[in-house]
Design an enzyme around this catalytic site. Sequence first.
Site, PDB file in Angstrom:
ATOM      1  N   ASP A 213     -46.811 -96.256  46.050  1.00 22.80           N
ATOM      2  CA  ASP A 213     -46.180 -97.554  45.885  1.00 22.80           C
ATOM      3  C   ASP A 213     -44.669 -97.254  45.663  1.00 22.80           C
ATOM      4  O   ASP A 213     -44.589 -96.394  44.683  1.00 22.80           O
ATOM      5  CB  ASP A 213     -46.907 -98.363  44.961  1.00 22.80           C
ATOM      6  CG  ASP A 213     -46.223 -99.796  44.796  1.00 22.80           C
ATOM      7  OD1 ASP A 213     -46.751-100.676  45.752  1.00 22.80           O
ATOM      8  OD2 ASP A 213     -45.320-100.034  44.163  1.00 22.80           O
ATOM      9  N   ASN A 221     -34.207-104.702  48.158  1.00 27.61           N
ATOM     10  CA  ASN A 221     -34.255-105.831  49.017  1.00 27.61           C
ATOM     11  C   ASN A 221     -33.178-106.921  48.768  1.00 27.61           C
ATOM     12  O   ASN A 221     -32.325-107.468  49.252  1.00 27.61           O
ATOM     13  CB  ASN A 221     -35.599-106.428  49.366  1.00 27.61           C
ATOM     14  CG  ASN A 221     -36.155-105.790  50.420  1.00 27.61           C
ATOM     15  OD1 ASN A 221     -35.671-105.274  51.391  1.00 27.61           O
ATOM     16  ND2 ASN A 221     -37.652-105.674  50.478  1.00 27.61           N
ATOM     17  N   HIS A 226     -32.537-107.085  53.264  1.00 31.88           N
ATOM     18  CA  HIS A 226     -33.830-106.487  54.097  1.00 31.88           C
ATOM     19  C   HIS A 226     -33.359-105.522  55.045  1.00 31.88           C
ATOM     20  O   HIS A 226     -34.340-104.426  55.126  1.00 31.88           O
ATOM     21  CB  HIS A 226     -34.213-107.573  54.572  1.00 31.88           C
ATOM     22  CG  HIS A 226     -35.058-108.692  53.728  1.00 31.88           C
ATOM     23  ND1 HIS A 226     -36.033-108.517  53.047  1.00 31.88           N
ATOM     24  CD2 HIS A 226     -34.578-109.951  53.123  1.00 31.88           C
ATOM     25  CE1 HIS A 226     -36.557-109.590  52.217  1.00 31.88           C
ATOM     26  NE2 HIS A 226     -35.540-110.285  52.302  1.00 31.88           N
ATOM     27  N   ASP A 256     -44.672-102.202  50.671  1.00 27.20           N
ATOM     28  CA  ASP A 256     -43.993-100.942  50.224  1.00 27.20           C
ATOM     29  C   ASP A 256     -45.197 -99.994  49.750  1.00 27.20           C
ATOM     30  O   ASP A 256     -45.114 -99.183  48.755  1.00 27.20           O
ATOM     31  CB  ASP A 256     -42.917-101.166  49.057  1.00 27.20           C
ATOM     32  CG  ASP A 256     -43.511-101.755  47.965  1.00 27.20           C
ATOM     33  OD1 ASP A 256     -44.618-102.391  48.030  1.00 27.20           O
ATOM     34  OD2 ASP A 256     -42.940-101.486  46.774  1.00 27.20           O
TER      35      ASP A 256
END
Length: 348
Positions: A213, A221, A226, A256
């Site tokens: 992760d 972001n 983005h 993610d």
Amino acid sequence: MRFFAAFAHIAERLPPFRRDPEVAIEALQQALVEKQRRLDEQAVALAHSRKIFDRSSEVARIGVWECSLPDNRLVWTKMVYDLFDMPYDADLDRSEIVKCYSQESLAELGRRRSRAIEERSGFALDAEIVTPKGNTRWIRITATVECEGDVPVRIFGMKLDITAEKMMFDQIRYLAEFDILTGLPNRAQFQSALQHLPLRTLGGGASALLLIDLDGFKGINDTFGHKAGDECLRETAERLSAACKGADLVARIGGDEFAVLVSGYDSVNSVRALAETIVQCLGRFVEQNGTRILVGASVGVALFDTSLRSDLFVCADSALYRAKTEGKNRFHVHEASAAIDSRKMDAA
């Protein structure tokens, strides 16, 4: 015989006084004219039917072929020549034409053709060809063996251009199994591979699931947009694939979140070393329009054990949570013995 019967019928209908050579010749000429008229009509109808067949074959990209046995002499309609990018006056040498087939398709064609001839039956096959002009196509071959008595004398059928259909199928399959952004296998393919992990452990060695992760990805972001986030995901996928070249699967399973399945490692320490490599390679800056963006990653590792087969993902996820809570940008290995002891206490 039918012509002479018609002539006799005409002669019988003539009155006796007209049954002389001149009348007979006249009747014969009339019969010949009528016969020619019917032949001309049939020829026109046949030509029209052939034109419709040729146009339909061209539109549908279907060609008809025939191969005599045992000399393998070929006869093609124009559409088959077009499928193979060959001129209509080309010599059809089967030993040369089969070189257009891919190695896998040619092997399968040989097996099915031989079996069909032996069994006096037929077959169907989707085959890949590369034409003399270098065009790659997929064709669907249907074939039937024709016999005289019990001896195969020819094999014939159709060849259909299915290139567009094959491309569409491959695209649908790709969308169903791969992540569009990164090109990695998606969650569906990961789930399937996870179910088959126990089979890979039969060869011995350590097997494991590693869940990754990204740390602070939401902030990327929010701060850079983005587009920058997508670039970070693509870069992460490339780095992860490079670091895990020997893995059974590297997949993107969420926004993610990534997963790695490995088997056959010589020791648990080798799995730990892989987890450390992942942390290090993903913890480097990503360049985006002259801006250096720091991306980190936490990794949760669960080693495969028969007692944990049903909840391997849960164990890896638990280890990932521990890595996050212990400071991120690190890995944690789930301890199977602790989980087993916990279940024993719960049972007591």
